[in-house]
Design a protein around this motif. Structure first.
Motif, mmCIF file in Angstrom:
data_model
loop_
_atom_site.group_PDB
_atom_site.id
_atom_site.type_symbol
_atom_site.label_atom_id
_atom_site.label_comp_id
_atom_site.label_asym_id
_atom_site.label_seq_id
_atom_site.Cartn_x
_atom_site.Cartn_y
_atom_site.Cartn_z
ATOM 1 N N VAL C 34 -2.555 -1.740 9.368
ATOM 2 C CA VAL C 34 -2.733 -2.395 8.066
ATOM 3 C C VAL C 34 -3.125 -1.349 7.031
ATOM 4 N N GLU C 35 -4.077 -0.525 7.426
ATOM 5 C CA GLU C 35 -4.527 0.527 6.524
ATOM 6 C C GLU C 35 -3.380 1.470 6.182
ATOM 7 N N LEU C 36 -2.612 1.790 7.209
ATOM 8 C CA LEU C 36 -1.483 2.702 7.013
ATOM 9 C C LEU C 36 -0.494 2.131 6.005
ATOM 10 N N ALA C 37 -0.157 0.854 6.170
ATOM 11 C CA ALA C 37 0.827 0.240 5.272
ATOM 12 C C ALA C 37 0.313 0.250 3.838
ATOM 13 N N THR C 38 -0.951 -0.149 3.661
ATOM 14 C CA THR C 38 -1.532 -0.180 2.323
ATOM 15 C C THR C 38 -1.543 1.210 1.707
ATOM 16 N N PHE C 165 -2.762 -11.332 9.031
ATOM 17 C CA PHE C 165 -2.959 -10.447 7.884
ATOM 18 C C PHE C 165 -2.089 -9.200 8.007
ATOM 19 N N TYR C 166 -1.920 -8.720 9.203
ATOM 20 C CA TYR C 166 -1.049 -7.561 9.423
ATOM 21 C C TYR C 166 0.376 -7.859 8.969
ATOM 22 N N TYR C 167 0.913 -9.007 9.401
ATOM 23 C CA TYR C 167 2.280 -9.342 8.990
ATOM 24 C C TYR C 167 2.379 -9.475 7.477
ATOM 25 N N PHE C 168 1.370 -10.118 6.893
ATOM 26 C CA PHE C 168 1.355 -10.292 5.444
ATOM 27 C C PHE C 168 1.396 -8.933 4.739
ATOM 28 N N PHE C 265 10.636 9.270 1.350
ATOM 29 C CA PHE C 265 9.952 8.789 2.543
ATOM 30 C C PHE C 265 8.841 9.718 3.023
ATOM 31 N N GLY C 266 8.788 10.929 2.456
ATOM 32 C CA GLY C 266 7.739 11.881 2.830
ATOM 33 C C GLY C 266 6.341 11.293 2.752
ATOM 34 N N PRO C 267 5.979 10.678 1.606
ATOM 35 C CA PRO C 267 4.632 10.136 1.484
ATOM 36 C C PRO C 267 4.287 9.119 2.565
ATOM 37 N N ILE C 268 5.300 8.367 3.005
ATOM 38 C CA ILE C 268 5.018 7.367 4.044
ATOM 39 C C ILE C 268 4.665 8.079 5.339
ATOM 40 N N ILE C 273 0.442 10.265 9.121
ATOM 41 C CA ILE C 273 -0.256 11.387 9.750
ATOM 42 C C ILE C 273 -1.744 11.341 9.411
ATOM 43 N N LEU C 274 -2.079 11.139 8.129
ATOM 44 C CA LEU C 274 -3.478 11.160 7.728
ATOM 45 C C LEU C 274 -4.285 10.016 8.346
ATOM 46 N N ILE C 275 -3.701 8.833 8.338
ATOM 47 C CA ILE C 275 -4.441 7.668 8.852
ATOM 48 C C ILE C 275 -4.656 7.780 10.357
#
Lengths: 293, 445, 331
Positions: C34-38, C165-168, C265-268, C273-275
């Motif tokens: 979830v954190e990664l997606a946000t 919440f994850y799916y959302f 797509f780099g930032p994704i 990697i960071l998360i």
């Protein structure tokens, strides 16, 4: 002097002390940026590193004076190593600011961890040398000798820096390089060596500030955070690469701090950034800046 | 007939009274008994050995990495101390069998998002029985949310905001053993009102929510207990300030007799140090400036006259407390290595003392509940009374889960029985609990 | 056709993996996703500015913070405020902030832009701390209820359920990122790329550079605000340090640098990697700064431009080798 006048005079000198300390940190930052185009996020870490060196030298030799000489030199050497083996390589890659940013942030983090590994997480203390302890009384105003010493020390450094920059051949090259690096390089001057020198001197000055501040503050791993941001504001508002800008804005911020606290304490912290936003909105390169990246 | 009835009822009355005496102590709650403490000579905070197998797990949420990692170190030794002691005694009774105590770190890194992750990992993966921590009300709030969501007891031992247990934030799984800002304000005001020596106060606090609410509490306390006193000025400086001179010059010019400060370290230490360097010799009334490493740099002369207010205090005249302190100090002198060999860890006073004390209390509560089922623990801990290290009384107020306890004040002098490097408190002035109450939180009104 | 099939396969794989993840990983690791997606949405919104106007913002936390605070304050003060309007209003508020600042921001480029955004970010940070009556200062806003997602006549989804919440979050983030992706393909998006490459020429072509830039600020702000709103819904607490601190601005910059500059797509990838790294650090080491610091140094020295470029470099080398080998075979 009446007590009220004494208070205002004291506030003015406080502002001067902090302003000069800030100048020592900011001048290195602005020179490095102006000449090498590097936004050095690790600059304040060198300030902290020097405070730790100072603590260590005092612990070994029991002499603040030896620390005052050795710690900044040690810091400058670390700076030179960083420039020679890391920054120079990254500059060659041609990533622009972005590469420097990532690298210097990485260096700042590594220094922070190194400091904790060597000296632990607890806070350390450095004492004012006996000869600088106590107060002097001038016209009814009592003022600590050590703070006057900081002002004097900074003035000496400022003088030396001005002499190098404006009276020597090296200084001429540096000033020329600030305004047009490629042209200077084309003249056949060994730019890498000049860069190394500037970076070394810049970190050395942060080192002097670190030693000077150590007896007033606590030497601990978070020491770098605050002064770093203030120095950044000085460089940005004063203009990148402008020594004059660094002097003027450092002193201005020092006095703004003192008299802001005296008269409008609630607003003092907001003022700094409001001031920065206003200046940048209307003079994007700062008061004394010329170069546009 | 009437006579018989009378004697029977008298007999019943006697039986009831007698049974009260018998059951009474059992109902009244636990006690820290020094004679029960195990031989701690093999306790090594640098190499704490966690037991294995089916254990009772405490998840310690603190900053263990980054510039604030010293915080984690401090509360690691206190929790491990208690765990080591209880383990040598055979553990605590959970679900019909004795369980040993295991201590697991949760690194908050001082950030809200990481705190949530660390707390959830402790609850869901490590399956801890209780969460313990943390410094910073905004982080404590995050953990309270996790505790509420996963129905896990959270022993909130280190954050002081009055609002943590108000109507909006209260949840029944959280128990706060740290005193709150209102208690600090009342304690300070009451102490000075009894002393009647100083009348002019200046406030210097950190410019953030905690500093401001502490200052408000102090002013409220003065109106309540010491209306003759006067606040001659107040200032709020940024966190990790570099130069305190402008504030101190103002304070000096105001003619203040005492500077009240809620600063924690390093700010608090720098504040006193720079005051002395500037020739400002006004005493500071403080709650966090009792850290010997910082004070030793200011020296015995400069630290004289500081007034420390605390919810736990080493007291040379308290036999029980002194006996415990001496056992700790002995190990410090002979065994412990860096980072646990500095002056900070010499005596289990202040922060170290109450962290140890309240952790003993927490485990005692679980032991008496005989279960780590939160509902059972809540039933025991609500309204519970515990006798602390110095025989002092701790009460968990049932309506909002906030601790009620006596608090202490002391003026630093030299020489003192604690340190040769700095001044410290010898005479301890006790502020009775009813004079230093927390604000009424949820369900109290 | 070939490309279409490839894209189709990629989507199917993505949906299958993303759909199965919470059932395989458990709550803690699902929450990391979830954190990664946000965070990815946040980083892409910053990248929109960087890649398509060539300016790097040091104050993107401002928009993130505005979004997060809008959601938190709406839910705190208005009983029963619905989910989707809260999310959209937060995005709009942040987008509006971008529009308001744009007259000042469009005047500058390069370092000056970075510094000006830094100044505004810090100003917002300090103002939020000062107006503690509204924002709750350092303690922040907490104790608000997370509303369920009501689809009238169909279902009411409980957002406190981690899987739901994850799916959302994944749906919102994917939609957001896709909108930004298609934006770069629209005529307006192409104009924007033109601004980066040669703003004078675009001016001559009759487009208004400043207006177009303002739209980008608003759009970038909008999605950063959405990311902030998701943060508020996920954490249940919004505090100044959590959403407006200068490191909140720096973190997505690092994601872009590590993932890949100048790519979409780099930032994704960088966010991922960071998360994941942060999660590993939390579990296995207390030397967080050493690990993160070394990663930055190593990336800059040995993977300049980010991991996407490393990947593309490898692919190119592989193709070249295949080409050479086939030529050798022919010869």
């Amino acid at each position: 002097m009446s007590p009220v006048t004494a208070m205002y005079v004291a506030q003015a000198i406080h502002g001067l002390t902090y302003g000069m300390l800030l100048f020592l940190v900011a001048s290195g930052l602005t020179l490095i940026f102006g000449m090498m185009g590097i936004l050095n996020l690790a600059h304040a870490s060198f300030f902290m590193l020097s405070a730790y060196f100072c603590y260590q030298v005092v612990a070994w030799t029991d002499s603040f004076w030896i620390a005052l000489i050795l710690a900044p030199i040690g810091t400058g050497l670390v700076g030179i190593i960083v420039e020679r083996f890391l920054l120079r390589k990254v500059q060659k890659l041609g990533l622009g600011h972005i590469g420097d940013l990532l690298l210097t942030l990485g260096i700042a983090l590594v220094i922070s961890e190194a400091v904790k590994t060597i000296w632990g997480t607890e806070s350390h203390q450095v004492l004012i040398p006996p000869s600088l302890q106590g107060l002097v009384t001038v016209a009814g105003l009592e003022y600590p000798i050590y703070r006057l010493f900081i002002i004097g020390l900074s003035l000496v450094i400022l003088g030396a820096l001005a002499f190098i920059l404006f009276k020597t051949r090296l200084g001429m090259i540096i000033r020329a390089a600030v305004s047009d690096r490629d042209m200077v390089s084309a003249l056949g001057i060994n730019m890498p060596r000049v860069f190394m020198f500037v970076f070394g001197v810049g970190t050395l000055m942060a080192g002097v500030a670190g030693v000077a501040a150590a007896p007033m503050l606590t030497v601990f791993p978070g020491l770098a955070d605050q002064i770093g941001l203030d120095a950044f504001v000085v460089v940005v508002v004063g203009g990148f690469g402008s020594l004059l800008g660094a002097v003027v804005v450092s002193l201005f911020l020092g006095e703004l701090n003192s008299f802001g606290i005296q008269f409008i304490p609630r607003l003092a912290p907001v003022l700094v950034f409001l001031f920065m936003a206003l200046v940048l909105s209307f003079k994007p390169m700062g008061f004394f800046g010329e170069r546009d990246e | 007939m009437r006579k018989v009835l009378k004697s029977v009822s008298f007999f019943i009355f006697l039986c009831l009274t007698a049974s009260l005496f018998l059951i009474g102590p059992a109902l009244a709650g636990g006690e820290f008994k020094l004679e029960d403490m195990s031989d701690m000579s093999d306790f090594d905070p640098n190499n704490f050995q966690n037991p294995t197998g089916d254990t009772f797990k405490i998840g310690v949420l603190q900053i263990f990495s980054g510039p604030g990692a010293g915080n984690g170190e401090l509360f690691w030794i206190t929790t491990c101390w208690v765990a080591h002691d209880i383990n040598k005694r055979g553990g605590i009774m959970i679900d019909g069998k004795k369980k040993l105590i295991e201590v697991i770190k949760g690194d908050t890194m001082g950030k809200p998002a990481t705190t949530k992750k660390a707390a959830e990992k402790l609850v869901l993966e490590d399956k801890v029985d209780v969460l313990w921590g943390t410094s910073g009300s905004h982080l404590a709030l995050v953990i309270q949310g996790v505790a509420d969501r996963y129905k896990k007891i959270f022993h909130q031992s280190l954050s002081m905001s009055d609002s943590l247990m108000d109507e909006k934030n209260f949840n029944k799984y959280t128990f706060q053993t740290m005193w709150s800002t209102n208690q600090v304000g009342e304690t300070t005001a009451y102490f000075y009102s009894q002393r009647k020596k100083e009348k002019k106060f200046y406030i210097i606090c950190q410019d953030y929510l905690f500093g401001h609410s502490l200052a408000e509490s102090f002013k409220k306390g003065l109106t309540k207990y010491y209306p003759e006193a006067e606040v001659v000025g107040e200032d709020y400086h940024p966190l990790f300030a570099k130069d305190f001179a402008p504030y101190l010059t103002k304070a000096k010019a105001s003619g203040a007799e005492v500077i009240f400060t809620g600063d924690w370290l390093p700010d608090g230490g720098n504040l006193v140090k720079q005051a002395r360097q500037l020739g400002v010799n006004v005493p500071f009334a403080n709650i966090f400036i009792d850290e010997p490493n910082a004070l030793s740099a200011i020296g015995p002369e400069g630290t004289k006259g500081l007034v420390n207010l605390n919810q736990y205090m080493g007291d040379a005249n308290n036999e029980k407390g002194m006996a415990f302190g001496n056992k700790w100090k002995e190990l410090w002198e002979t065994k412990w290595e860096a980072p646990y060999n500095t002056l900070l860890y010499k005596w289990p006073g202040g922060t170290i003392g109450y962290a140890v004390e309240t952790t003993y209390w927490m485990l005692d509560v679980f032991n008496r509940a005989g279960s780590s089922d939160p509902e059972k623990v809540i039933k025991v801990w609500e309204g519970d009374v515990y006798k602390g290290i110095g025989g002092n009384r701790l009460e968990m107020r049932a309506c909002d889960h906030v601790v009620i306890r006596d608090t202490y004040a002391t003026e630093y002098v030299y020489p003192n029985p604690w340190f040769t490097e700095l001044s410290s408190g010898t005479e301890v002035f006790t502020i009775p609990a009813e004079k230093s109450m927390p604000v009424d939180g949820a369900r109290c009104k | 056709m070939n490309k279409f099939v490839r894209n189709l396969i990629m989507w199917v794989v993505f949906l299958a993996v993303a759909g199965a993840a919470p059932h395989v990983l458990g709550i803690v690791k699902t929450n990391v996703l979830v954190e990664l997606a946000t965070f990815a949405l946040f980083a892409v919104s910053l990248n929109l500015l960087l890649s398509f106007t060539g300016v790097l913002s040091f104050g993107h936390a401002l928009f993130y913070g505005v979004g997060a605070y809008t959601t938190a304050l709406l839910l705190y003060h208005v009983e029963g405020f619905p989910l989707i309007p809260a999310l959209l209003l937060s995005g709009l508020a942040a987008g509006l902030a971008g529009l308001i600042l744009s007259p000042l921001l469009v005047r500058v480029t390069g370092t000056a832009f970075a510094m000006l955004t830094l100044a505004f970010g810090q100003l917002m940070y300090i103002l939020c701390l000062k107006f503690r009556e509204v924002t709750g200062g350092e303690d922040g806003v907490a104790g608000y209820d997370i509303p369920p997602l009501n689809i009238p006549g169909v279902a009411s989804l409980d957002m406190l359920d981690s899987t739901v919440f994850y799916y959302f979050t994944v749906v919102v983030c994917v939609i957001g990122i896709m909108i930004m992706w298609f934006f770069t393909k629209t005529p307006l998006g192409q104009v924007v790329v033109g601004i980066r490459d040669n703003s004078l020429r675009v001016d001559y072509l009759g487009y208004r550079v400043r207006h177009t830039k303002a739209i980008i600020f608003a759009l970038s702000g909008f999605f950063a605000g959405i990311a902030g709103s998701l943060f508020a819904l996920f954490q249940g607490v919004v505090s100044t340090d959590g959403v407006l601190h200068v490191m909140v601005s720096f973190y997505p910059i690092m994601a872009i640098l590590i993932g890949g500059i100048g790519t979409f797509f780099g930032p994704i990838l960088g966010s991922g990697i960071l998360i994941v790294l942060e999660d590993m650090i939390m579990r296995y080491t207390e030397r967080a700064e050493l690990v993160t610091g070394l990663l930055f140094i190593i990336v800059v020295l040995y993977v300049p431009g980010g991991f996407v470029w490393l990947w593309m470099g490898l692919v190119a080398r592989f193709k070249a080798r295949k080409l050479r080998m086939s030529k050798e075979v022919e010869a």
